[in-house]
Design a protein around this motif. Sequence first.
Motif, PDB file in Angstrom:
ATOM      1  N   THR A  96      20.711 -21.655 -54.798  1.00  0.00           N
ATOM      2  CA  THR A  96      21.704 -21.024 -55.662  1.00  0.00           C
ATOM      3  C   THR A  96      21.235 -21.020 -57.119  1.00  0.00           C
ATOM      4  O   THR A  96      21.365 -20.012 -57.826  1.00  0.00           O
ATOM      5  CB  THR A  96      23.061 -21.749 -55.532  1.00  0.00           C
ATOM      6  OG1 THR A  96      23.470 -21.720 -54.163  1.00  0.00           O
ATOM      7  CG2 THR A  96      24.128 -21.087 -56.378  1.00  0.00           C
ATOM      8  N   LEU A  99      18.321 -18.507 -57.568  1.00  0.00           N
ATOM      9  CA  LEU A  99      18.837 -17.133 -57.612  1.00  0.00           C
ATOM     10  C   LEU A  99      19.451 -16.814 -58.976  1.00  0.00           C
ATOM     11  O   LEU A  99      19.271 -15.709 -59.504  1.00  0.00           O
ATOM     12  CB  LEU A  99      19.871 -16.913 -56.504  1.00  0.00           C
ATOM     13  CG  LEU A  99      19.322 -16.860 -55.088  1.00  0.00           C
ATOM     14  CD1 LEU A  99      20.456 -16.865 -54.072  1.00  0.00           C
ATOM     15  CD2 LEU A  99      18.422 -15.647 -54.891  1.00  0.00           C
ATOM     16  N   ARG A 104      19.419 -12.864 -59.863  1.00  0.00           N
ATOM     17  CA  ARG A 104      19.790 -12.163 -58.623  1.00  0.00           C
ATOM     18  C   ARG A 104      21.234 -12.543 -58.319  1.00  0.00           C
ATOM     19  O   ARG A 104      21.529 -13.271 -57.371  1.00  0.00           O
ATOM     20  CB  ARG A 104      18.831 -12.532 -57.505  1.00  0.00           C
ATOM     21  CG  ARG A 104      17.393 -12.081 -57.876  1.00  0.00           C
ATOM     22  CD  ARG A 104      16.396 -12.369 -56.834  1.00  0.00           C
ATOM     23  NE  ARG A 104      16.652 -11.522 -55.657  1.00  0.00           N
ATOM     24  CZ  ARG A 104      16.073 -11.723 -54.485  1.00  0.00           C
ATOM     25  NH1 ARG A 104      15.205 -12.699 -54.332  1.00  0.00           N
ATOM     26  NH2 ARG A 104      16.347 -10.938 -53.466  1.00  0.00           N
ATOM     27  N   ARG A 107      23.316 -12.051 -54.794  1.00  0.00           N
ATOM     28  CA  ARG A 107      23.017 -13.085 -53.782  1.00  0.00           C
ATOM     29  C   ARG A 107      23.485 -14.456 -54.260  1.00  0.00           C
ATOM     30  O   ARG A 107      23.985 -15.264 -53.476  1.00  0.00           O
ATOM     31  CB  ARG A 107      21.528 -13.108 -53.455  1.00  0.00           C
ATOM     32  CG  ARG A 107      21.114 -11.843 -52.692  1.00  0.00           C
ATOM     33  CD  ARG A 107      19.748 -11.920 -52.120  1.00  0.00           C
ATOM     34  NE  ARG A 107      19.714 -12.899 -51.050  1.00  0.00           N
ATOM     35  CZ  ARG A 107      18.609 -13.527 -50.656  1.00  0.00           C
ATOM     36  NH1 ARG A 107      17.462 -13.263 -51.225  1.00  0.00           N
ATOM     37  NH2 ARG A 107      18.652 -14.403 -49.686  1.00  0.00           N
ATOM     38  N   HIS A 108      23.326 -14.715 -55.567  1.00  0.00           N
ATOM     39  CA  HIS A 108      23.787 -15.975 -56.157  1.00  0.00           C
ATOM     40  C   HIS A 108      25.291 -16.146 -55.907  1.00  0.00           C
ATOM     41  O   HIS A 108      25.748 -17.222 -55.524  1.00  0.00           O
ATOM     42  CB  HIS A 108      23.491 -15.988 -57.663  1.00  0.00           C
ATOM     43  CG  HIS A 108      24.147 -17.105 -58.406  1.00  0.00           C
ATOM     44  ND1 HIS A 108      23.647 -18.389 -58.411  1.00  0.00           N
ATOM     45  CD2 HIS A 108      25.259 -17.130 -59.174  1.00  0.00           C
ATOM     46  CE1 HIS A 108      24.434 -19.157 -59.147  1.00  0.00           C
ATOM     47  NE2 HIS A 108      25.424 -18.411 -59.616  1.00  0.00           N
TER      48      HIS A 108
END
Length: 150
Positions: A96, A99, A104, A107-108
């Motif tokens: 996490t 990301l 990103r 997606r995070h």
Amino acid sequence: MQTLLPLFTTSLVSSSAILVAIGWRLILKNKREQHKRVMLTAAGLALAFFILYSLRTVVIGNVKFGGPDYLLVPYLIFLWTHIILSTTSAVFGIVTLVLAFRERFERHRKIGRITSVMWLITAFTGLAVYILLYVLFPGDVGTIFDAILH
């Protein structure tokens, strides 16, 4: 020292979980910079916990469950579940963070929700393990294998 350090490390995890909850609330309010600072602080507290817990395990050892025999198997199942969940949530936490640093954010956001819930559960079960081992049923100090296999 034998009971003070576990109390301190449990406090680190609990504080980390509280900050994760605060960070989650901040991002829902679109307060990105505050969210970032709070979540990085939460991650730092989790890392401090991991380092101190690891050192304590190597130098001092772990406390074995000192409760009645009929609670040993349920306790060990609970402990193993906590260990698996905490390890999994640590890996998710790293993913996490990576990301987020790579920006990103879609997606995070998706993985962060799962990570946050896992970490909140991990912190709660960690507090429960502390209470079982140091408040309700303290036992002797042994190796980590003694503590998780009894």
